[in-house]
Every structure is written in structure tokens, then in C-alpha cells.
Design a protein around this motif. Structure first.
Motif, PDB file in Angstrom:
ATOM      1  N   THR A  82      -3.292   8.253   6.425  1.00 12.12           N
ATOM      2  CA  THR A  82      -3.504   6.809   6.293  1.00 12.12           C
ATOM      3  C   THR A  82      -3.492   6.164   7.668  1.00 12.12           C
ATOM      4  N   HIS A 112       0.866  -1.176   0.000  1.00 13.89           N
ATOM      5  CA  HIS A 112       0.000   0.000   0.000  1.00 13.89           C
ATOM      6  C   HIS A 112       0.903   1.227   0.000  1.00 13.89           C
ATOM      7  N   THR A 113       0.448   2.309  -0.581  1.00 18.50           N
ATOM      8  CA  THR A 113       1.222   3.547  -0.601  1.00 18.50           C
ATOM      9  C   THR A 113       0.694   4.479   0.479  1.00 18.50           C
ATOM     10  N   TYR A 114       1.599   4.973   1.316  1.00 21.39           N
ATOM     11  CA  TYR A 114       1.214   5.865   2.400  1.00 21.39           C
ATOM     12  C   TYR A 114       0.846   7.230   1.848  1.00 21.39           C
ATOM     13  N   SER A 115      -0.194   7.799   2.395  1.00 23.13           N
ATOM     14  CA  SER A 115      -0.537   9.193   2.157  1.00 23.13           C
ATOM     15  C   SER A 115      -0.930   9.790   3.513  1.00 23.13           C
ATOM     16  N   TYR A 116      -0.865  11.097   3.612  1.00 27.84           N
ATOM     17  CA  TYR A 116      -1.160  11.754   4.877  1.00 27.84           C
ATOM     18  C   TYR A 116      -2.542  11.341   5.371  1.00 27.84           C
ATOM     19  N   LEU A 168       4.106  -1.426   3.184  1.00 28.51           N
ATOM     20  CA  LEU A 168       3.743  -0.026   3.016  1.00 28.51           C
ATOM     21  C   LEU A 168       4.882   0.690   2.304  1.00 28.51           C
ATOM     22  N   TYR A 175       6.512   4.283   1.065  1.00 27.57           N
ATOM     23  CA  TYR A 175       6.467   5.684   1.474  1.00 27.57           C
ATOM     24  C   TYR A 175       7.749   6.370   1.020  1.00 27.57           C
ATOM     25  N   LEU A 226      -2.657   3.447  10.146  1.00 26.14           N
ATOM     26  CA  LEU A 226      -1.668   2.379  10.205  1.00 26.14           C
ATOM     27  C   LEU A 226      -2.012   1.425  11.342  1.00 26.14           C
TER      28      LEU A 226
END
Length: 87
Positions: free
Chosen positions: A37, A31-35, A74, A76, A39
Motif C-alpha cells: 500500500t 483504509h486497511t493496510y495491505s502489503y 489507516l 493495520y 502511504l
């Protein structure tokens, strides 16, 4: 019935179950982290980053276990570890 045949069948069944679960775990999609997200990290298994000889922003990946015990990945962005000695 022959007990050796029963033991062999049980062993074969157990090995098949282990093989199927190992194949399922190897297909973890990162998964790609974005502000913002959410966890769900119980235990971090590994941290890695793209190699870069100079200080700068690099792609990184964290492999971890979630609260259900499932392996997750993840992706990032972060400052390279080469930046630790610079201001």
C-alpha cells in the motif's frame, strides 16, 4: 446599509463554512493496510491499538495528514505494546 447587519452576516457565513468543513473531516473512512500500500504521510496525528492484556497481534489505527493536508486513517495489524518486554 447597516454595518452591524453586514458584520453579522459575514460572521454567520464564516461560522457556517467552519461548521461544514468540520463535518466533512469527521467522516474520514479508514483504509486497511495491505502489503505494498502506498502511504502518503506528512504528519502522524495519533496512534492507537485495541487493548489487550497479553502479548499478541492486535488491531491498530494511525490517524495522519497526507501531503495535501487532508486527515486520513489507516487500520493495520501489529504486535501489542505489551510485547516490548518479551523476546
Amino acid at each position: 446599509m447597516n454595518t452591524k447587519a453586514i458584520y453579522a452576516a459575514c460572521l454567520f457565513a464564516a461560522l457556517n463554512v467552519c461548521t461544514l468543513s468540520a463535518r466533512a473531516e469527521s467522516t474520514v473512512q479508514p483504509h486497511t493496510y495491505s502489503y505494498g500500500t502506498h502511504l502518503d504521510v506528512r504528519k502522524v496525528l495519533s496512534l492507537s491499538e485495541d487493548p489487550q492484556p497479553a502479548c499478541g497481534v492486535v488491531n491498530a489505527r494511525m490517524t495522519y495528514l497526507d501531503s495535501a493536508g487532508h486527515e486520513q486513517e489507516l487500520d493495520y495489524r501489529k504486535f501489542s505494546d505489551n510485547c516490548s518486554n518479551q523476546n
